[in-house]
Motif scaffolding. Structure first.
Motif, PDB file in Angstrom:
ATOM      1  N   GLY A  82       0.958  -1.242  -0.134  1.00 38.59           N
ATOM      2  CA  GLY A  82       0.035  -0.047   0.034  1.00 38.59           C
ATOM      3  C   GLY A  82       0.871   1.140  -0.066  1.00 38.59           C
ATOM      4  N   ILE A  83       2.129   1.259   0.634  1.00 39.00           N
ATOM      5  CA  ILE A  83       2.919   2.512   0.538  1.00 39.00           C
ATOM      6  C   ILE A  83       3.388   2.802  -0.793  1.00 39.00           C
ATOM      7  CG2 ILE A  83       5.087   3.289   1.587  1.00 39.00           C
ATOM      8  CD1 ILE A  83       3.447   2.638   4.038  1.00 39.00           C
ATOM      9  N   ALA A  84       3.680   1.725  -1.638  1.00 35.07           N
ATOM     10  CA  ALA A  84       4.109   2.077  -2.940  1.00 35.07           C
ATOM     11  C   ALA A  84       3.240   2.692  -3.744  1.00 35.07           C
ATOM     12  CB  ALA A  84       4.847   0.931  -3.535  1.00 35.07           C
ATOM     13  N   ALA A  85       1.887   1.945  -3.547  1.00 35.46           N
ATOM     14  CA  ALA A  85       0.761   2.447  -4.454  1.00 35.46           C
ATOM     15  C   ALA A  85       0.329   3.613  -4.020  1.00 35.46           C
ATOM     16  CB  ALA A  85      -0.375   1.291  -4.053  1.00 35.46           C
ATOM     17  N   LYS A  86       0.195   3.924  -2.846  1.00 35.44           N
ATOM     18  CA  LYS A  86      -0.023   5.301  -2.182  1.00 35.44           C
ATOM     19  C   LYS A  86       0.668   6.416  -2.802  1.00 35.44           C
ATOM     20  CE  LYS A  86      -0.641   5.540   1.849  1.00 35.44           C
ATOM     21  NZ  LYS A  86       0.944   5.708   1.939  1.00 35.44           N
ATOM     22  N   ARG A  87       2.236   6.079  -2.473  1.00 30.61           N
ATOM     23  CA  ARG A  87       3.071   6.994  -3.230  1.00 30.61           C
ATOM     24  C   ARG A  87       2.841   7.164  -4.562  1.00 30.61           C
ATOM     25  NH1 ARG A  87       7.783   8.252  -0.564  1.00 30.61           N
ATOM     26  NH2 ARG A  87       7.887   6.480   0.662  1.00 30.61           N
ATOM     27  N   ALA A  88       2.384   6.212  -5.525  1.00 31.34           N
ATOM     28  CA  ALA A  88       2.330   6.298  -7.024  1.00 31.34           C
ATOM     29  C   ALA A  88       1.172   7.130  -6.941  1.00 31.34           C
ATOM     30  CB  ALA A  88       2.454   5.103  -7.462  1.00 31.34           C
ATOM     31  N   ILE A  89      -0.071   6.934  -6.212  1.00 33.77           N
ATOM     32  CA  ILE A  89      -1.160   7.613  -6.506  1.00 33.77           C
ATOM     33  C   ILE A  89      -1.075   9.108  -6.056  1.00 33.77           C
ATOM     34  CG2 ILE A  89      -3.694   7.981  -5.822  1.00 33.77           C
ATOM     35  CD1 ILE A  89      -3.688   4.921  -5.491  1.00 33.77           C
ATOM     36  N   VAL A  90      -0.355   9.200  -4.924  1.00 32.28           N
ATOM     37  CA  VAL A  90      -0.309  10.714  -4.790  1.00 32.28           C
ATOM     38  C   VAL A  90       0.699  11.568  -5.359  1.00 32.28           C
ATOM     39  CG1 VAL A  90       0.885  12.361  -2.809  1.00 32.28           C
ATOM     40  CG2 VAL A  90      -0.713  10.044  -2.225  1.00 32.28           C
ATOM     41  N   ASP A  91       1.903  10.799  -6.211  1.00 30.78           N
ATOM     42  CA  ASP A  91       2.580  11.607  -7.180  1.00 30.78           C
ATOM     43  C   ASP A  91       1.830  11.919  -8.218  1.00 30.78           C
ATOM     44  OD1 ASP A  91       4.652  11.489  -5.334  1.00 30.78           O
ATOM     45  OD2 ASP A  91       5.689   9.842  -6.459  1.00 30.78           O
ATOM     46  N   ALA A  92       0.779  10.925  -8.870  1.00 30.15           N
ATOM     47  CA  ALA A  92       0.219  10.922 -10.013  1.00 30.15           C
ATOM     48  C   ALA A  92      -0.859  11.853  -9.964  1.00 30.15           C
ATOM     49  CB  ALA A  92      -0.074   9.771 -10.845  1.00 30.15           C
ATOM     50  N   HIS A  93      -1.526  11.902  -8.682  1.00 28.97           N
ATOM     51  CA  HIS A  93      -2.863  12.833  -8.465  1.00 28.97           C
ATOM     52  C   HIS A  93      -2.631  13.418  -7.388  1.00 28.97           C
ATOM     53  CE1 HIS A  93      -4.227  10.240 -11.967  1.00 28.97           C
ATOM     54  NE2 HIS A  93      -3.895   9.281 -11.172  1.00 28.97           N
ATOM     55  N   PRO A  94      -1.986  14.407  -7.256  1.00 28.13           N
ATOM     56  CA  PRO A  94      -1.809  15.070  -5.741  1.00 28.13           C
ATOM     57  C   PRO A  94      -3.243  15.586  -5.308  1.00 28.13           C
ATOM     58  CG  PRO A  94      -1.030  16.517  -7.776  1.00 28.13           C
ATOM     59  CD  PRO A  94      -1.549  15.069  -8.274  1.00 28.13           C
ATOM     60  N   GLU A  95      -3.967  15.816  -6.017  1.00 28.06           N
ATOM     61  CA  GLU A  95      -5.578  16.261  -5.556  1.00 28.06           C
ATOM     62  C   GLU A  95      -6.233  14.964  -4.713  1.00 28.06           C
ATOM     63  OE1 GLU A  95      -4.735  15.634  -8.316  1.00 28.06           O
ATOM     64  OE2 GLU A  95      -6.448  14.315  -9.338  1.00 28.06           O
ATOM     65  N   VAL A  96      -5.697  13.796  -5.022  1.00 32.11           N
ATOM     66  CA  VAL A  96      -6.525  12.842  -4.368  1.00 32.11           C
ATOM     67  C   VAL A  96      -6.114  12.655  -2.837  1.00 32.11           C
ATOM     68  CG1 VAL A  96      -6.831  10.118  -4.429  1.00 32.11           C
ATOM     69  CG2 VAL A  96      -6.738  11.522  -6.629  1.00 32.11           C
ATOM     70  N   ASN A  97      -6.831  12.448  -2.059  1.00 33.36           N
ATOM     71  CA  ASN A  97      -6.464  12.281  -0.584  1.00 33.36           C
ATOM     72  C   ASN A  97      -6.433  10.887  -0.179  1.00 33.36           C
ATOM     73  OD1 ASN A  97      -6.164  15.139   0.408  1.00 33.36           O
ATOM     74  ND2 ASN A  97      -8.324  15.088  -0.428  1.00 33.36           N
ATOM     75  N   VAL A  98      -5.423  10.240   0.031  1.00 32.78           N
ATOM     76  CA  VAL A  98      -5.294   8.810   0.453  1.00 32.78           C
ATOM     77  C   VAL A  98      -5.549   8.617   1.935  1.00 32.78           C
ATOM     78  CG1 VAL A  98      -4.030   6.882   0.581  1.00 32.78           C
ATOM     79  CG2 VAL A  98      -3.916   8.491  -1.500  1.00 32.78           C
ATOM     80  N   LEU A  99      -6.604   7.767   2.301  1.00 27.88           N
ATOM     81  CA  LEU A  99      -6.863   7.764   3.795  1.00 27.88           C
ATOM     82  C   LEU A  99      -6.123   5.978   4.137  1.00 27.88           C
ATOM     83  CD1 LEU A  99      -8.253   8.460   6.160  1.00 27.88           C
ATOM     84  CD2 LEU A  99     -10.147   7.851   5.544  1.00 27.88           C
TER      85      LEU A  99
END
Lengths: 212, 107
Positions: free
Chosen positions: A65-82
């Motif tokens: 999840g950490i790697a996925a989260k980093r990838a999501i946050v990098d690509a979509h900074p507007e998305v908030n990951v909980l």
């Protein structure tokens, strides 16, 4: 205000179904999709344009999840990951927050708490499980970690790297007795009884960042 | 120096100076050291002077402490302090003189 779009990421189907059912009852939230692994999650975050991704830290095989989260946050900074996880260890919390998570909740949280957390995360607020929040608030007030002296901070960092008192004494070129005194003060200030607990607490308070 | 310095009572100050002199004299005459460091640490309730060297060290479990260390320990005793001596052959010597401060005594 339009509904908060939520993407659920968990490798356990039962958890996904349960979360979806639970969130379906809540006004103001719409579950736009589910993903079972990190790659799926990254794709879904692109296609489904969620506002909030509710994600487990452990995603079975493949990237966690950490790697996925980093990838999501990098690509979509507007998305908030909980991050929603079984594990409440300080190291996991610190890793998750370091990777840009908006918040961190454990799976035994009450449904209402999760619901509010999603709304808060959608507003860009930081959400922490209550044990974590207590630590953070104490730190802000300076009740605990905030008042570690510069030397105590140096010492707790060395302790976190597994260094013994003798090692630390050699490093600072002081006596072991004085190192023990400092360690004793660190334990008292952090409200813990063992070196291991002090390290966990220091990570929780973000006085120590794992891996550095 | 470590910690926030506070004003020390003259007897405490003098004791610290004597400990520093005594420990350095010991290092000069016995240790064969190339390096020594003095660290003065201010704690909320105590002040600690560490003197560590990288000299030949000695076995603290064998024999009586020398006259130098004994007189330092006695001086510390007079101000309610404590001397700890750590050493092993080949690994230098560290002495720590710890003196409690009467917290809040100035009020």
């Amino acid at each position: 205000m339009s509904d908060v779009r939520v993407l659920i990421v968990d490798d356990h189907p039962v958890v996904r179904v349960g979360l979806r059912a639970m969130l379906a009852e809540q006004p103001g939230i719409v579950v736009v999709g589910e993903a079972s692994d990190a790659d799926d999650a990254i794709r879904a975050a692109t296609f489904l344009e969620p506002d909030v991704v509710v994600m487990d830290l452990e995603l079975g095989a493949g990237p966690d999840g950490i790697a996925a989260k980093r990838a999501i946050v990098d690509a979509h900074p507007e998305v908030n990951v909980l991050v929603l996880t079984t594990y409440d260890t300080a190291a996991d919390i610190a890793r998750a927050l370091d990777a840009g998570a908006a918040g961190y909740l454990v799976k035994d949280s009450e449904p209402q708490r999760l619901y509010r957390a999603i709304l808060d995360a959608a507003n860009g607020e930081t959400v922490l499980s209550s044990s974590m929040a207590r630590g953070a608030i104490r730190a802000l007030r300076g009740d605990t970690g905030g008042e570690l002296s510069a030397r105590e901070l140096e010492i707790v960092r060395l302790v976190a790297h597994g260094r013994s008192n003798a090692d630390i004494a050699r490093e600072f070129f002081i006596s072991e007795a004085t190192v023990k005194t400092h360690v004793g003060h660190v334990l008292t200030k952090l409200g813990v009884e063992t070196r291991a607990a002090a390290v966990a607490r220091a990570i929780e308070l973000r006085l120590v960042v794992p891996g550095r | 120096m470590v910690g926030a310095p506070v004003e020390l009572l003259p007897p405490i100050e003098q004791t610290l100076i004597r400990v520093a002199q005594g420990a350095l004299a010991n290092i000069r005459s016995h240790a064969g050291a190339t390096r020594a460091r003095l660290t003065l640490t201010y704690l909320p309730d105590a002040v600690v002077l560490d003197v560590r060297d990288d000299g030949r060290g000695f076995d603290t479990t064998k024999g009586e402490p020398g006259f130098g260390l004994r007189s330092l320990a006695e001086r510390l005793d007079d101000v309610g302090g404590r001397l700890s001596v750590e050493s092993s052959p080949g690994d230098g010597t560290a002495v720590a003189a710890s003196i409690p401060l009467a917290v809040g005594a100035e009020t």
